[in-house]
Design a protein around this motif. Structure first.
Motif, PDB file in Angstrom:
ATOM      1  N   GLU A 263       0.824  -1.202   0.000  1.00 29.53           N
ATOM      2  CA  GLU A 263       0.000   0.000   0.000  1.00 29.53           C
ATOM      3  C   GLU A 263       0.866   1.263   0.000  1.00 29.53           C
ATOM      4  O   GLU A 263       0.638   2.185  -0.776  1.00 29.53           O
ATOM      5  CB  GLU A 263      -0.902  -0.030   1.234  1.00 29.53           C
ATOM      6  CG  GLU A 263      -2.053   0.935   1.151  1.00 29.53           C
ATOM      7  CD  GLU A 263      -2.869   0.870   2.443  1.00 29.53           C
ATOM      8  OE1 GLU A 263      -3.898   0.189   2.417  1.00 29.53           O
ATOM      9  OE2 GLU A 263      -2.471   1.484   3.432  1.00 29.53           O
ATOM     10  N   ASN A 264       1.885   1.290   0.864  1.00 23.91           N
ATOM     11  CA  ASN A 264       2.778   2.453   0.914  1.00 23.91           C
ATOM     12  C   ASN A 264       3.455   2.688  -0.435  1.00 23.91           C
ATOM     13  O   ASN A 264       3.569   3.824  -0.885  1.00 23.91           O
ATOM     14  CB  ASN A 264       3.850   2.265   2.004  1.00 23.91           C
ATOM     15  CG  ASN A 264       3.476   3.003   3.284  1.00 23.91           C
ATOM     16  OD1 ASN A 264       3.317   4.226   3.267  1.00 23.91           O
ATOM     17  ND2 ASN A 264       3.307   2.277   4.362  1.00 23.91           N
ATOM     18  N   LEU A 265       3.925   1.604  -1.075  1.00 28.94           N
ATOM     19  CA  LEU A 265       4.642   1.772  -2.342  1.00 28.94           C
ATOM     20  C   LEU A 265       3.704   2.255  -3.454  1.00 28.94           C
ATOM     21  O   LEU A 265       4.072   3.111  -4.266  1.00 28.94           O
ATOM     22  CB  LEU A 265       5.324   0.455  -2.750  1.00 28.94           C
ATOM     23  CG  LEU A 265       6.498   0.020  -1.862  1.00 28.94           C
ATOM     24  CD1 LEU A 265       7.078  -1.306  -2.336  1.00 28.94           C
ATOM     25  CD2 LEU A 265       7.598   1.094  -1.846  1.00 28.94           C
ATOM     26  N   ILE A 267       0.820   3.922  -3.049  1.00 25.50           N
ATOM     27  CA  ILE A 267       0.401   5.313  -2.775  1.00 25.50           C
ATOM     28  C   ILE A 267       1.541   6.272  -3.124  1.00 25.50           C
ATOM     29  O   ILE A 267       1.319   7.341  -3.697  1.00 25.50           O
ATOM     30  CB  ILE A 267      -0.063   5.463  -1.307  1.00 25.50           C
ATOM     31  CG1 ILE A 267      -1.377   4.702  -1.128  1.00 25.50           C
ATOM     32  CG2 ILE A 267      -0.246   6.931  -0.942  1.00 25.50           C
ATOM     33  CD1 ILE A 267      -1.935   4.710   0.275  1.00 25.50           C
ATOM     34  N   ASN A 268       2.763   5.872  -2.834  1.00 27.05           N
ATOM     35  CA  ASN A 268       3.909   6.705  -3.239  1.00 27.05           C
ATOM     36  C   ASN A 268       3.948   6.886  -4.753  1.00 27.05           C
ATOM     37  O   ASN A 268       4.152   7.996  -5.243  1.00 27.05           O
ATOM     38  CB  ASN A 268       5.221   6.045  -2.800  1.00 27.05           C
ATOM     39  CG  ASN A 268       5.634   6.470  -1.408  1.00 27.05           C
ATOM     40  OD1 ASN A 268       4.973   7.299  -0.792  1.00 27.05           O
ATOM     41  ND2 ASN A 268       6.713   5.905  -0.916  1.00 27.05           N
ATOM     42  N   ALA A 269       3.774   5.771  -5.477  1.00 28.62           N
ATOM     43  CA  ALA A 269       3.841   5.852  -6.943  1.00 28.62           C
ATOM     44  C   ALA A 269       2.777   6.803  -7.466  1.00 28.62           C
ATOM     45  O   ALA A 269       2.982   7.507  -8.452  1.00 28.62           O
ATOM     46  CB  ALA A 269       3.673   4.462  -7.556  1.00 28.62           C
ATOM     47  N   ALA A 270       1.632   6.842  -6.781  1.00 26.77           N
ATOM     48  CA  ALA A 270       0.560   7.739  -7.221  1.00 26.77           C
ATOM     49  C   ALA A 270       0.843   9.176  -6.787  1.00 26.77           C
ATOM     50  O   ALA A 270       0.584  10.116  -7.536  1.00 26.77           O
ATOM     51  CB  ALA A 270      -0.776   7.268  -6.647  1.00 26.77           C
ATOM     52  N   ARG A 271       1.387   9.337  -5.572  1.00 25.63           N
ATOM     53  CA  ARG A 271       1.579  10.690  -5.036  1.00 25.63           C
ATOM     54  C   ARG A 271       2.767  11.415  -5.614  1.00 25.63           C
ATOM     55  O   ARG A 271       2.767  12.630  -5.738  1.00 25.63           O
ATOM     56  CB  ARG A 271       1.763  10.618  -3.515  1.00 25.63           C
ATOM     57  CG  ARG A 271       0.516  11.060  -2.810  1.00 25.63           C
ATOM     58  CD  ARG A 271       0.697  11.082  -1.346  1.00 25.63           C
ATOM     59  NE  ARG A 271       1.612  12.098  -0.908  1.00 25.63           N
ATOM     60  CZ  ARG A 271       2.230  12.047   0.267  1.00 25.63           C
ATOM     61  NH1 ARG A 271       2.052  11.028   1.058  1.00 25.63           N
ATOM     62  NH2 ARG A 271       3.006  13.018   0.635  1.00 25.63           N
ATOM     63  N   HIS A 272       3.812  10.655  -5.924  1.00 25.70           N
ATOM     64  CA  HIS A 272       5.044  11.318  -6.348  1.00 25.70           C
ATOM     65  C   HIS A 272       5.249  11.255  -7.860  1.00 25.70           C
ATOM     66  O   HIS A 272       6.377  11.421  -8.337  1.00 25.70           O
ATOM     67  CB  HIS A 272       6.242  10.723  -5.594  1.00 25.70           C
ATOM     68  CG  HIS A 272       6.090  10.805  -4.094  1.00 25.70           C
ATOM     69  ND1 HIS A 272       5.964  12.002  -3.428  1.00 25.70           N
ATOM     70  CD2 HIS A 272       6.005   9.850  -3.135  1.00 25.70           C
ATOM     71  CE1 HIS A 272       5.832  11.780  -2.116  1.00 25.70           C
ATOM     72  NE2 HIS A 272       5.840  10.470  -1.926  1.00 25.70           N
ATOM     73  N   THR A 273       4.174  10.994  -8.590  1.00 34.56           N
ATOM     74  CA  THR A 273       4.260  11.051 -10.055  1.00 34.56           C
ATOM     75  C   THR A 273       3.038  11.814 -10.563  1.00 34.56           C
ATOM     76  O   THR A 273       2.043  11.956  -9.848  1.00 34.56           O
ATOM     77  CB  THR A 273       4.255   9.641 -10.706  1.00 34.56           C
ATOM     78  OG1 THR A 273       2.972   9.034 -10.460  1.00 34.56           O
ATOM     79  CG2 THR A 273       5.337   8.745 -10.144  1.00 34.56           C
ATOM     80  N   ILE A 328       7.555   8.895   6.485  1.00 35.59           N
ATOM     81  CA  ILE A 328       7.903   7.648   7.179  1.00 35.59           C
ATOM     82  C   ILE A 328       7.530   6.405   6.373  1.00 35.59           C
ATOM     83  O   ILE A 328       7.902   5.302   6.753  1.00 35.59           O
ATOM     84  CB  ILE A 328       7.288   7.537   8.601  1.00 35.59           C
ATOM     85  CG1 ILE A 328       5.781   7.673   8.574  1.00 35.59           C
ATOM     86  CG2 ILE A 328       7.911   8.529   9.543  1.00 35.59           C
ATOM     87  CD1 ILE A 328       5.141   7.400   9.928  1.00 35.59           C
ATOM     88  N   GLY A 329       6.778   6.598   5.266  1.00 31.49           N
ATOM     89  CA  GLY A 329       6.300   5.443   4.498  1.00 31.49           C
ATOM     90  C   GLY A 329       7.403   4.454   4.142  1.00 31.49           C
ATOM     91  O   GLY A 329       7.318   3.261   4.451  1.00 31.49           O
ATOM     92  N   LEU A 330       8.468   4.962   3.500  1.00 36.64           N
ATOM     93  CA  LEU A 330       9.526   4.046   3.043  1.00 36.64           C
ATOM     94  C   LEU A 330      10.343   3.479   4.195  1.00 36.64           C
ATOM     95  O   LEU A 330      10.880   2.377   4.100  1.00 36.64           O
ATOM     96  CB  LEU A 330      10.452   4.764   2.048  1.00 36.64           C
ATOM     97  CG  LEU A 330       9.847   5.022   0.669  1.00 36.64           C
ATOM     98  CD1 LEU A 330      10.839   5.777  -0.211  1.00 36.64           C
ATOM     99  CD2 LEU A 330       9.431   3.717  -0.015  1.00 36.64           C
TER     100      LEU A 330
HETATM  101 MG   LIG Z   1       4.972   7.715   1.257  1.00 35.16          MG
END
Ligand SMILES: [Mg+2]
Ligand SMILES: Nc1ncnc2c1ncn2[C@@H]1O[C@H](COP(=O)(O)OP(=O)(O)OP(=O)(O)O)[C@@H](O)[C@H]1O
Length: 383
Positions: A263-265, A267-273, A328-330
């Motif tokens: 989930e963290n990975l 959401i990151n892919a969605a948030r940081h692209t 803190i996600g990663l």
């Molecule tokens: Mg994150």
């Protein structure tokens, strides 16, 4: 300045000659957590405790040699600003009755507080007592607390404000609104509530991991199926289409932790692209475990940040600066991977973007390779 590790000499006075007073002094010196050094007015070391030797990492041969030059050279070369330290020490010797306080920064990141007082006997100044306290951990915790408060107050407030706003609107105008508008508000309400729930979940995980309270509860799990279903749920959260290709691999893992990782990975892919950037999720069997890969065709992670972003509160550029996140996600992803005897890292995706990878160790994976290919929908990849 001359500091000597020469023979420990105590100026004899009748009261100090008492065995009782001396043993009390020895016991006090050795029982404190601070490093203590006593230097006479002529620059000779008259006392030090073992903690002083440990803190300054003075090698036994240097301590034994009682060579003042070697000892001092060994001590100051560890500091970030040795000249500044020596200058302040010299100033103190020039002003023998001054008391002083200083913070020493070491090249290896340690931080000591240093205080110094004159040693006075019968109104006569006989030397100077230096004490050193290692405050590295205390500073780290202070920084952690500051970071946590700043990040959390922002990240909690945003979804909370939205929840209050949407629920007030529903309360006041709900009966006059169209069914579609009401359904839309409920969806936003629930998305923001889930966002809060995830954030609180991350913070609790972070705290438990920091205290070493987390043990993986491994159970035989169909990892392909698990990751596919998490990806499908994440599509709802992120509004992104996610392509999944998963080997049929059954491994012994803690499913709840795997959920937090994936989930963290995603959401990151969605948030940081940027919106519409493709995201792929893969599960690959390995001889000694399995690999979870989350790829995107976004901006990628610069080389100098590739390791740092796995540390708590370390963040790089993002495409959503209005919602900066906590950072803190990663770090959770990395720690959950480590709990499984594995690790997490990011590499460049061939063709552009980043490829986040998590290896989970399991000595006995059961693999049914169905030659899964990347597909356009989460469901067909598992057909
Ligand atoms: Mg994150
Ligand atoms: N897919 C990605 N593409 C580009 N950069 C990324 C990607 N994933 C993470 N990063 C970078 O790594 C940083 C750290 O990510 P991490 O998940 O730890 O924190 P965060 O997403 O900023 O906040 P949160 O605590 O809410 O997850 C991000 O701030 C971002 O700069």
């Amino acid at each position: 300045m001359r500091i000597s590790l020469g023979r420990v000499r105590v100026r004899r006075r009748p009261d100090l000659e008492s065995a009782h007073a001396l043993s009390l002094l020895e016991a006090t010196l050795e029982s404190t957590a601070d490093g203590i050094l006593v230097v006479s007015t002529d620059g000779k070391i008259t006392r030090f405790n073992q903690q002083f030797i440990r803190m300054w990492r003075i090698p036994p041969d240097v301590a034994e040699s009682r060579d003042d030059e070697r000892a001092l050279a060994h001590a100051v070369e560890q500091l970030k600003d040795p000249e500044g330290f020596l200058k302040r020490v010299q100033e103190l010797y020039n002003d023998p009755i001054a008391e002083s306080f200083d913070v020493l920064h070491f090249k290896d990141g340690r931080i000591f507080e240093r205080s110094s007082k004159p040693q006075i006997v019968d109104g006569e100044r006989v030397g100077r007592v230096w004490s050193f306290r290692d405050v590295t951990e205390r500073n780290r915790l202070d920084d952690l607390k500051d970071n946590l408060l700043t990040a959390v107050s922002h990240e909690l407030r945003t979804p909370l404000t939205a929840i209050v706003g949407f629920s007030s609107t529903l309360e006041r105008w709900g009966v006059t609104m169209s069914d579609d508008d009401v359904a839309d508000l409920y969806k936003r309400l629930s998305n923001n509530a889930k966002k809060l729930q995830r954030l609180v979940g991350d913070l609790l995980d972070f705290d438990r991991l920091a205290r070493g309270l987390v043990e993986p509860k491994r159970e035989r799990t169909d990892l392909g199926e698990l990751v596919t279903s998490i990806a499908r749920e994440s599509e709802q959260i992120t509004g992104r289409h996610i392509r999944v290709a998963a080997d049929d691999v059954v491994v012994s893992v803690d499913a709840a932790k795997i959920e937090r990782i994936v989930e963290n990975l995603i959401i990151n892919a969605a948030r940081h692209t940027a919106p519409e950037t493709p995201v792929w999720v893969r599960v690959r069997a390995r001889e000694d475990g399995c690999l979870i890969i989350v790829d995107d065709a976004g901006p990628g992670v610069p080389d100098d940040l590739k390791e740092i972003i796995f540390e708590p509160f370390k963040q790089g550029p993002t495409t959503t600066p209005q919602s900066p996140g906590v950072g803190i996600g990663l770090s959770l992803v990395a720690r959950f991977a480590a709990l499984h005897g594995g690790h997490a890292w990011v590499q460049d995706r061939p063709g552009g973007g980043s490829s986040f990878r998590v290896f989970l160790r399991d000595e006995h994976p059961t693999v049914d390779l169905r030659d899964a290919e990347l597909s356009n929908t989460t469901s067909t990849a598992r057909a």
